[in-house]
Scaffold this motif. Structure first.
Motif: not given
Length: 250
Positions: A113-114, A211-220, A120-122
């Motif tokens: 997924g990510r 990207h996991s980074y995009d997921y993190l920034t989206n949440v933030v 690994p992704g997060l």
């Protein structure tokens, strides 16, 4: 629009500022998400198959969580991607607080997924903690069965979460909401993850969902847009940004 906003009452009456910050259900990738669709995606990317729950197991988990709530409206608590993309036809959305829980980045994505096993992704999971701010979406009694079936196809693909009702607070009102809590026995939940692993996985993990980074920034970003505080998450993003900057300099 043909999502929750088409009802007789305005789902955004309490928070009109959220109207343009939540993906309409009819445009969400997750509205028609199924394990068969995921199998095709995994095969197209040459990825190993996810350890799926069979349909009977997933349905038993869903119905078990809803036991005793027939004919009732329910709330669904979102703390990660559900905040901006619930894929639900909801009748009301409210800012909510879940006591004794926390949003933790402890879901180690290794199935494509990510992230992958090699990189690994997060992503986020709900765990024990000092409290978690998020959004609660109200499903009317007549839509609960269909909407929770769609929700569980997304969140209960395989082991990773427990589905349960937890206490939440909405404008001082105490109630309960259906949500997905980290299953510490599941392979995907890295409850002992180190800070350095979180940073590396969030900075580099990627897959068919992005990207996991995009997921993190989206949440933030969405938490900031909605004035939902999470200083620990802000600190994690700052650490990840610093890590990414160092990698670019090398």
């Amino acid at each position: 629009m043909t999502d929750a906003r088409a009802g007789a009452a305005d789902p955004f009456a309490h928070h009109p500022d959220l109207r343009d910050k939540i993906t309409p259900a009819d445009t969400s990738f997750f509205r028609e998400f199924t394990k068969d669709r995921l199998r095709v995606i995994l095969a197209e990317h040459g990825l190993e198959e996810f350890p799926f729950h069979d349909d009977a197991t997933r349905e038993a988990l869903r119905r078990g969580a809803l036991t005793g709530r027939d004919g009732q409206d329910i709330w669904v608590f979102g703390y990660g991607s559900l905040i901006w993309d619930p894929a639900l036809l909801f009748a009301d959305v409210r800012r909510a607080f879940a006591p004794d829980h926390a949003r933790r980045f402890i879901l180690k994505d290794i199935y494509g997924g990510r992230g992958t096993r090699e990189a690994p992704g997060l992503m986020a999971a709900l765990d024990d903690g000092d409290g978690c701010h998020g959004l609660a979406f109200r499903l009317t009694a007549k839509t609960v069965d269909r909407e929770t079936e769609i929700l569980c196809r997304r969140e209960l693909l395989g082991p990773g979460y427990h589905i349960r009702f937890i206490p939440i607070e909405i404008d001082g009102m105490r109630t309960e909401a259906l949500t997905f809590v980290a299953d510490h026995d599941a392979e995907l939940i890295a409850h002992d993850i180190t800070r350095s692993e979180q940073i590396a996985y969030a900075a580099t993990g990627t897959g068919f969902l992005g990207h996991s980074y995009d997921y993190l920034t989206n949440v933030v970003d969405h938490l900031h847009d909605m004035s939902i505080p999470d200083p620990d998450l802000d600190a994690l993003l700052a650490d990840v940004d610093a890590y990414r900057a160092r990698r670019k300099e090398q």
